[in-house]
Design an enzyme around this catalytic site. Structure first.
Site, PDB file in Angstrom:
ATOM      1  N   PRO A   9       0.789  -1.228   0.000  1.00 13.89           N
ATOM      2  CG  PRO A   9      -0.170  -1.146   2.111  1.00 13.89           C
ATOM      3  CD  PRO A   9       0.494  -2.088   1.150  1.00 13.89           C
ATOM      4  CG  ASN A  10      -0.317   4.384   1.115  1.00 12.31           C
ATOM      5  OD1 ASN A  10      -1.249   4.919   0.527  1.00 12.31           O
ATOM      6  ND2 ASN A  10      -0.460   3.849   2.312  1.00 12.31           N
ATOM      7  NE  ARG A  17       2.186  14.689   2.493  1.00 16.93           N
ATOM      8  CZ  ARG A  17       1.931  13.845   3.497  1.00 16.93           C
ATOM      9  NH1 ARG A  17       1.225  12.755   3.296  1.00 16.93           N
ATOM     10  NH2 ARG A  17       2.380  14.086   4.711  1.00 16.93           N
ATOM     11  CE1 TYR A  22       9.099   5.200   3.055  1.00 18.54           C
ATOM     12  CE2 TYR A  22       7.584   7.061   3.086  1.00 18.54           C
ATOM     13  CZ  TYR A  22       8.033   5.884   3.629  1.00 18.54           C
ATOM     14  OH  TYR A  22       7.434   5.365   4.743  1.00 18.54           O
ATOM     15  CG  ASN A  73       8.451  -2.051   0.341  1.00 13.91           C
ATOM     16  OD1 ASN A  73       7.903  -2.218   1.439  1.00 13.91           O
ATOM     17  ND2 ASN A  73       9.041  -0.919   0.011  1.00 13.91           N
ATOM     18  CB  ALA A  76       1.387  -0.018   6.127  1.00 11.95           C
ATOM     19  CD  GLU A  97      11.173  -7.479   5.737  1.00 11.61           C
ATOM     20  OE1 GLU A  97      11.966  -8.307   6.264  1.00 11.61           O
ATOM     21  OE2 GLU A  97      10.480  -6.713   6.411  1.00 11.61           O
ATOM     22  CG  HIS A  99      11.230  -2.429   4.477  1.00 16.28           C
ATOM     23  ND1 HIS A  99       9.864  -2.333   4.348  1.00 16.28           N
ATOM     24  CD2 HIS A  99      11.485  -3.608   5.078  1.00 16.28           C
ATOM     25  CE1 HIS A  99       9.315  -3.419   4.875  1.00 16.28           C
ATOM     26  NE2 HIS A  99      10.278  -4.205   5.320  1.00 16.28           N
ATOM     27  NE  ARG A 106      10.250   5.872   8.723  1.00 14.59           N
ATOM     28  CZ  ARG A 106       9.320   5.726   7.761  1.00 14.59           C
ATOM     29  NH1 ARG A 106       9.467   4.783   6.839  1.00 14.59           N
ATOM     30  NH2 ARG A 106       8.282   6.516   7.725  1.00 14.59           N
TER      31      ARG A 106
HETATM   32  O1  CA2 Z   1      10.596   1.950   3.746  1.00 14.54           O
HETATM   33  C1  CA2 Z   1       9.737   1.282   3.156  1.00 14.54           C
HETATM   34  O2  CA2 Z   1       9.901   0.822   2.027  1.00 14.54           O
HETATM   35  C2  CA2 Z   1       8.366   1.038   3.813  1.00 14.54           C
HETATM   36  O3  CA2 Z   1       7.971  -0.293   3.522  1.00 14.54           O
HETATM   37  C3  CA2 Z   1       7.415   2.049   3.180  1.00 14.54           C
HETATM   38  C4  CA2 Z   1       6.018   2.076   3.785  1.00 14.54           C
HETATM   39  C5  CA2 Z   1       6.072   2.122   5.316  1.00 14.54           C
HETATM   40  O4  CA2 Z   1       4.779   1.939   5.842  1.00 14.54           O
HETATM   41  C6  CA2 Z   1       7.017   1.067   5.909  1.00 14.54           C
HETATM   42  O5  CA2 Z   1       7.080   1.233   7.304  1.00 14.54           O
HETATM   43  C7  CA2 Z   1       8.404   1.189   5.327  1.00 14.54           C
HETATM   44  C8  CA2 Z   1       5.230   3.264   3.227  1.00 14.54           C
HETATM   45  C9  CA2 Z   1       5.061   3.219   1.703  1.00 14.54           C
HETATM   46  C10 CA2 Z   1       4.817   4.528   1.017  1.00 14.54           C
HETATM   47  O6  CA2 Z   1       4.314   5.554   1.851  1.00 14.54           O
HETATM   48  C11 CA2 Z   1       4.249   6.840   1.374  1.00 14.54           C
HETATM   49  C12 CA2 Z   1       4.106   7.852   2.328  1.00 14.54           C
HETATM   50  C13 CA2 Z   1       4.034   9.154   1.926  1.00 14.54           C
HETATM   51  C14 CA2 Z   1       4.089   9.475   0.583  1.00 14.54           C
HETATM   52  C15 CA2 Z   1       4.201   8.473  -0.370  1.00 14.54           C
HETATM   53  C16 CA2 Z   1       4.284   7.148   0.021  1.00 14.54           C
END
Ligand code: CA2
Length: 141
Positions: A9-10, A17, A22, A73, A76, A97, A99, A106
């Site tokens: 997700p995301n 953002r 990221y 990946n 969340a 896995e 990230h 974090r």
């Molecule tokens: O560091 C990573 O790759 C994560 O898997 C990314 C996830 C986060 O929940 C994990 O803890 C670590 C979040 C993916 C993307 O989130 C965004 C947040 C803001 C803007 C765009 C994407």
């Protein structure tokens, strides 16, 4: 060799953002980077991104007998999903896995990874290059 690259997700919102965490590149940039590297490694890659836990479980299940490795990946769902852990265990496909950030440095809730115990390796905190490293780990196995 066939590798399935799954993003949770995301990840489709990357570059929009939180560039300090990221980076400023997008999901399409990530796909292009991996494709280029896969070509030079002689690896066939399929990409799957979903915001839905069950859809990711379905994708892992359908990889059974078709893919030699999975790079995932889970975003969340890393920190919440026993279903993804069980799916990776069920198919028995070597899985790495990945990230982009290092979740272990974090928030406290990001320190838990359910899927980790079913994975052959974890690559974290290396940005998009982590996906390439993950692919190489699978190729060299
Ligand atoms: O560091 C990573 O790759 C994560 O898997 C990314 C996830 C986060 O929940 C994990 O803890 C670590 C979040 C993916 C993307 O989130 C965004 C947040 C803001 C803007 C765009 C994407």
């Amino acid at each position: 060799m066939k590798i399935l690259v799954i993003n949770g997700p995301n990840i489709n919102m990357l570059g929009i953002r939180e560039p300090e965490i990221y980076g400023s590149k997008t999901y399409s940039d990530l796909v292009e980077l991996i494709k280029k590297e896969a070509d030079s490694l002689g690896v066939e890659v399929k990409f799957f991104q979903s915001n839905h836990e069950g859809a990711i479980v379905d994708e892992i299940q359908q990889a059974y007998g078709k893919f030699d490795g999975i790079v995932i990946n889970p975003a969340a769902y890393t920190h919440t999903s026993v279903a993804l852990l069980d799916a990776v265990k069920a198919v028995g496909i070597p899985t790495v896995e990945v990230h982009i950030s290092d979740p272990d440095t974090r928030d406290e809730f990001r320190k838990i990874s359910y899927i980790r115990q079913a994975c052959v390796a974890t690559v974290k905190g290396k940005g998009f290059d982590g996906y390439i490293e993950a692919m190489k780990i699978l190729v060299n196995k």
